[in-house]
Design a protein around this motif. Structure first.
Motif, mmCIF file in Angstrom:
data_model
loop_
_atom_site.group_PDB
_atom_site.id
_atom_site.type_symbol
_atom_site.label_atom_id
_atom_site.label_comp_id
_atom_site.label_asym_id
_atom_site.label_seq_id
_atom_site.Cartn_x
_atom_site.Cartn_y
_atom_site.Cartn_z
ATOM 1 N N ILE A 104 12.780 -5.767 -4.279
ATOM 2 C CA ILE A 104 11.903 -4.607 -4.133
ATOM 3 C C ILE A 104 12.707 -3.316 -4.135
ATOM 4 N N THR A 105 13.761 -3.239 -3.321
ATOM 5 C CA THR A 105 14.542 -1.995 -3.260
ATOM 6 C C THR A 105 15.188 -1.687 -4.607
ATOM 7 N N HIS A 155 4.010 -8.373 -2.212
ATOM 8 C CA HIS A 155 4.775 -7.215 -1.759
ATOM 9 C C HIS A 155 5.456 -6.512 -2.937
ATOM 10 N N VAL A 164 8.679 0.856 3.590
ATOM 11 C CA VAL A 164 8.142 -0.494 3.626
ATOM 12 C C VAL A 164 7.585 -0.774 5.017
ATOM 13 N N GLU A 165 6.491 -1.485 5.025
ATOM 14 C CA GLU A 165 5.699 -1.768 6.226
ATOM 15 C C GLU A 165 6.517 -2.214 7.432
ATOM 16 N N ARG A 172 3.383 1.658 -6.646
ATOM 17 C CA ARG A 172 3.466 3.017 -6.084
ATOM 18 C C ARG A 172 4.732 3.739 -6.536
ATOM 19 N N PRO A 190 13.831 3.937 -1.359
ATOM 20 C CA PRO A 190 13.298 2.861 -0.524
ATOM 21 C C PRO A 190 13.722 3.024 0.934
ATOM 22 N N LEU A 209 12.455 -0.119 -6.829
ATOM 23 C CA LEU A 209 12.118 1.228 -6.388
ATOM 24 C C LEU A 209 13.216 2.214 -6.769
ATOM 25 N N ILE A 259 9.121 5.568 -0.291
ATOM 26 C CA ILE A 259 8.231 4.530 0.200
ATOM 27 C C ILE A 259 8.856 3.897 1.432
ATOM 28 N N HIS A 264 2.828 -4.644 -4.982
ATOM 29 C CA HIS A 264 2.282 -3.539 -4.186
ATOM 30 C C HIS A 264 3.226 -2.340 -4.187
ATOM 31 N N TYR A 265 4.473 -2.556 -3.835
ATOM 32 C CA TYR A 265 5.407 -1.437 -3.744
ATOM 33 C C TYR A 265 5.845 -0.943 -5.119
#
Length: 359
Positions: A90-91, A43, A60-61, A50, A101, A94, A58, A46-47
């Motif tokens: 992740i955030t 994850h 998130v799924e 991008r 995010p 980003l 973005i 992936h993020y």
């Protein structure tokens, strides 16, 4: 200034461009144990790719608000603090790249408890780690799918609370926008559509009754989400049925209701609630649905659906058909699509210092 690369402010949040990534499940979280539902290195990579590629926002799924709300045992979740803390990595990345995010909060309803799509995507029994899905009415999604349990009003109240709790955790995890998943045949869409909602109580029958659960979820999320940050709602604008389903007219009406309840943007997709529906796909095939909502309601919209070329995306925005575009499969193919589009359109966009030699 290219319309595609013009910043946009929703509430107090400024998004650097209109190239957005929609939620696309990766089915790559641990299925059980103490880290179930938490993101993995996949994850992050992936993020992060991008974001480094210049994507403005973005989403998130689909991130489940409860274990039984997962599409598969391998979905992300936000039903505990361990998951929220893991998402901060992740955030944080980003945000550092200038990407906003966001996260989609979801409950899969009668489409829950299935395998990873590359294995079979088939419903899982209890012996395979599955569980019995829930739904507005005891109607299976399609052949081979189990009969879901009909939700009681007490259970529905619990689900609404789970959405609110997940929104609180999303904020703690560093997300700047939150999207309520009301599309693609999952729980909220199941309530909206008369095809899947055969209830005879206050949550079935009329348009007002069928939209009641969706608005209760939105109200609960909006109540805990900061006033200066936006809330999105994803909708399937049509069930692609000649009659007896959710319609574009319903979507326009819902957009006005969502606006009145504090939603800031409608993310317009289609389908997903009828297993055998015939959907005529082609470049930009869902854009007219977004354009109609934008023309006939007070709610800003994002368009999605086989948007692949820079000029195509620019035209959608320049023509006033949408306020932002969401690129799914294209961003899977090309994480740096935004930078490539900026060069094509003669626009400026950010480039990480580490990649300046590529300019």
């Amino acid at each position: 200034m290219s319309a595609l690369f013009e910043p946009w402010t929703l509430r107090d949040l400024t998004i650097p461009n209109r190239v957005w990534m929609p939620p696309m499940c990766q089915y790559s979280a641990a299925p059980d144990g103490p880290t179930a539902g938490a993101p993995t290195d996949w994850h992050f990579a992936h993020y992060a790719a991008r974001a480094a590629g210049g994507t403005g926002l973005i989403i998130v799924e689909a991130t489940a608000v409860s274990p039984e709300g997962r599409i598969s045992p391998y979905d992300l979740g936000l039903w505990n603090d361990t998951q929220a803390e893991a998402l901060r990595r992740i955030t944080g990345f980003l945000t550092a790249q200038g990407t906003v995010p966001a996260v989609q909060l979801a409950h899969a309803g009668r489409k829950a408890s299935t395998d990873q799509p590359w294995r079979s995507g088939a419903p899982l029994g209890a012996e395979e780690g599955g569980w019995r899905p829930v739904a507005p009415s005891p109607i299976a999604f399609g052949a081979g799918h189990p009969l879901p349990e009909e939700l009681t009003t007490q259970q529905m109240t619990s689900v609404v609370r789970q959405f609110a709790d997940a929104a609180r955790r999303a904020l703690a995890a560093g997300f700047q926008a939150v999207e309520v998943h009301g599309a693609h045949g999952y729980l909220i869409h199941e309530f909206l559509s008369p095809y899947s909602n055969h209830r005879t109580d206050a949550y079935g029958g009329s348009y007002e009754n069928r939209t009641r659960f969706a608005l209760e979820v939105v109200d609960a999320v909006r109540a805990v989400w900061p006033e200066d940050k936006p809330v999105f709602f994803r909708v399937s604008a049509t069930d692609w049925l000649p009659e007896g389903g959710w319609t574009p007219e319903d979507t326009v009406r819902l957009a006005a209701d969502l606006h009145a309840h504090g939603v800031d943007l409608l993310d317009v997709s289609t389908g997903g609630n009828v297993a055998e529906a015939r959907i005529p796909t082609g470049p930009g095939y869902q854009v007219p649905f977004a354009a109609r909502v934008k023309a006939e309601s007070p709610l800003p919209v994002a368009a999605v659906g086989l948007i692949t070329e820079a000029e195509q995306a620019e035209k959608i925005l320049a023509n006033g058909e949408a306020d932002a575009v969401l690129l799914g499969r294209e961003l899977l193919r090309d994480p740096s699509w935004a930078r490539r589009a900026a060069r094509t359109l003669g626009a400026q966009t950010r480039v990480p210092e580490q990649y300046l030699r590529s300019v």
